[in-house]
Design a protein around this motif. Sequence first.
Motif, PDB file in Angstrom:
ATOM      1  N   LEU A 194       0.648  -1.038  -0.076  1.00 44.50           N
ATOM      2  CA  LEU A 194       0.005  -0.057   0.206  1.00 44.50           C
ATOM      3  C   LEU A 194       1.164   1.343   0.455  1.00 44.50           C
ATOM      4  N   ARG A 195       1.731   1.148  -0.104  1.00 41.36           N
ATOM      5  CA  ARG A 195       3.078   2.430  -0.274  1.00 41.36           C
ATOM      6  C   ARG A 195       2.374   3.066  -1.291  1.00 41.36           C
ATOM      7  N   ALA A 196       3.271   4.749  -1.139  1.00 39.31           N
ATOM      8  CA  ALA A 196       3.298   5.897  -1.878  1.00 39.31           C
ATOM      9  C   ALA A 196       4.441   5.354  -3.060  1.00 39.31           C
ATOM     10  N   GLU A 197       4.046   5.929  -4.245  1.00 35.05           N
ATOM     11  CA  GLU A 197       4.695   5.911  -5.212  1.00 35.05           C
ATOM     12  C   GLU A 197       6.065   6.840  -5.239  1.00 35.05           C
ATOM     13  N   GLY A 198       6.925   5.826  -6.033  1.00 34.53           N
ATOM     14  CA  GLY A 198       8.294   7.310  -5.935  1.00 34.53           C
ATOM     15  C   GLY A 198       8.965   7.469  -4.696  1.00 34.53           C
ATOM     16  N   LEU A 199       8.969   5.932  -3.382  1.00 34.44           N
ATOM     17  CA  LEU A 199       9.896   6.012  -2.577  1.00 34.44           C
ATOM     18  C   LEU A 199      11.073   5.786  -3.146  1.00 34.44           C
ATOM     19  N   PRO A 200      12.220   6.211  -2.776  1.00 32.35           N
ATOM     20  CA  PRO A 200      14.157   6.201  -2.525  1.00 32.35           C
ATOM     21  C   PRO A 200      13.900   4.870  -2.174  1.00 32.35           C
ATOM     22  N   TYR A 201      13.339   3.958  -1.915  1.00 32.43           N
ATOM     23  CA  TYR A 201      13.518   2.355  -1.439  1.00 32.43           C
ATOM     24  C   TYR A 201      12.485   0.949  -1.489  1.00 32.43           C
ATOM     25  N   ASP A 202      13.755   0.285  -2.706  1.00 28.83           N
ATOM     26  CA  ASP A 202      12.679  -0.448  -3.349  1.00 28.83           C
ATOM     27  C   ASP A 202      12.645  -1.996  -2.740  1.00 28.83           C
ATOM     28  N   THR A 203      13.251  -2.180  -1.487  1.00 27.82           N
ATOM     29  CA  THR A 203      12.580  -3.132  -0.996  1.00 27.82           C
ATOM     30  C   THR A 203      11.886  -2.746   0.642  1.00 27.82           C
ATOM     31  N   PRO A 204      11.054  -4.047   1.049  1.00 27.64           N
ATOM     32  CA  PRO A 204      10.745  -3.500   2.276  1.00 27.64           C
ATOM     33  C   PRO A 204      11.735  -3.541   3.929  1.00 27.64           C
ATOM     34  N   GLU A 205      12.603  -4.241   3.549  1.00 28.35           N
ATOM     35  CA  GLU A 205      14.124  -4.123   4.198  1.00 28.35           C
ATOM     36  C   GLU A 205      14.686  -3.154   4.314  1.00 28.35           C
ATOM     37  N   GLU A 206      14.496  -2.418   3.645  1.00 24.87           N
ATOM     38  CA  GLU A 206      14.904  -0.654   3.211  1.00 24.87           C
ATOM     39  C   GLU A 206      14.076  -0.139   3.728  1.00 24.87           C
ATOM     40  N   ALA A 207      12.759  -0.185   3.578  1.00 21.37           N
ATOM     41  CA  ALA A 207      11.717   0.629   4.497  1.00 21.37           C
ATOM     42  C   ALA A 207      11.863   0.197   5.945  1.00 21.37           C
ATOM     43  N   MET A 208      12.338  -0.176   6.240  1.00 18.94           N
ATOM     44  CA  MET A 208      12.588  -0.635   7.914  1.00 18.94           C
ATOM     45  C   MET A 208      13.449  -0.122   8.506  1.00 18.94           C
ATOM     46  N   VAL A 209      14.493   0.093   8.051  1.00 20.47           N
ATOM     47  CA  VAL A 209      15.862   0.626   8.226  1.00 20.47           C
ATOM     48  C   VAL A 209      14.762   2.239   8.182  1.00 20.47           C
ATOM     49  N   MET A 210      14.465   2.808   7.195  1.00 19.25           N
ATOM     50  CA  MET A 210      14.414   3.538   7.275  1.00 19.25           C
ATOM     51  C   MET A 210      12.467   4.095   8.249  1.00 19.25           C
ATOM     52  N   ALA A 211      11.726   3.333   7.947  1.00 14.85           N
ATOM     53  CA  ALA A 211      11.436   3.360   9.630  1.00 14.85           C
ATOM     54  C   ALA A 211      12.098   3.094  11.112  1.00 14.85           C
TER      55      ALA A 211
END
Length: 392
Positions: A235-252
């Motif tokens: 459900l993520r927004a488009e165009g985010l500068p992280y390509d994987t769920p793992e990278e998103a968790m780092v940012m989170a």
Amino acid sequence: MWRSVASNALTLFIVLLIAAAGLLAWGRHQYSGPGPLSAAVCVKVDRGATLSQVSQNLAAKGAISDARIFRIGADYSGKAKGLKYGSYLVPAGASMAEIVDLLTAGGASTCGREVNYRIGVAKAEIVLRETDPATNSLVEVVKFDPAGEVPAVYTEAKEAGDLRWQITLAEGVTSWQVVNALKQADFLSGEVAEVPAEGSLAPDAYDVDANEDRGSLLAKMQAKQKAIIEELWPLRAEGLPYDTPEEAMVMASIVEKETGIAAERPMVASVFVNRLREGMKLQTDPTVIYGITKGEGVLGRGLRASELRRATPYNTYLIEGLPPGPIANPGRLSIEATLHPASSDYLYFVADGTGGHVFAKTLAEHNQNVAKWREIEAQQREQQNAPEGGGN
């Protein structure tokens, strides 16, 4: 003569029927009518308790007027064998029928004592609370550090066995902190083979059983975090500068450590997203701290200039992009903010003295905000060092 005997027998039979009907009506009224309790009481149903034992306990507490009628009514309603283990708050004036429904409905206990083991970023503590029947609210009995002296009231409550157990993970705790705290929990069992991967545990409240296995509990926390990211990532927004769920968790995890204010998290996330898009270094202190502590405890002081220059995989003042892994276990709100950052042009932020942050688009504006923050810090130090009382 036989007619007289028959007539008397019939009369006696009728009288007995009337008496039986009256007794039955009285029994029904006793069972369904308002009970004798003038104030709510807590009633415990032990594992394997019989209806007779429970009825006697209720009578002793003044919750029912007649234990026998209670048992007959429960049997007649087909609920005599449906007692559920737990502690229940019986309200004032509750009828026997209502009490039977309460004790056979099941679900979470509504009364008694509970232990909440709170695992926070700065400390872990055990809180023992009990229900105040008068207000139907939990009142704190004792709170203590499990690594220190254990209060007698907690030991007594634990030995009595009438306890509900809960473990609460605060947002932003590290996996090492969680494991270290669970090892100190004297109501759990089992060994922990290894510390789970950073970011893989879901901060939340978990109901547990006494002597529950630590490894199984950690697996439950991991499964919940996995389910959250699997739900939110598509459900993520488009165009985010992280390509994987793992990278998103780092940012989170970075967003989680930067602000404790839920409403700010999308804006904080937008700053880091904008920096990544601009090719800027993230330059966030929490990652530098993680490179020093490795998540094993709290630094407890400000960063030194030498530490900001120290090369570690987590020093985002030196490395490009994201660090190699999460720096804590982010909560759902931080994950959501990371996957749906606010739309902004902000590239900087600094504390504003109220617990929140002030944001800036340019370095010049940011430097002004930093100067204001330094003034606030100086004032706070003066207030802390000022002697108590007044003077001339």
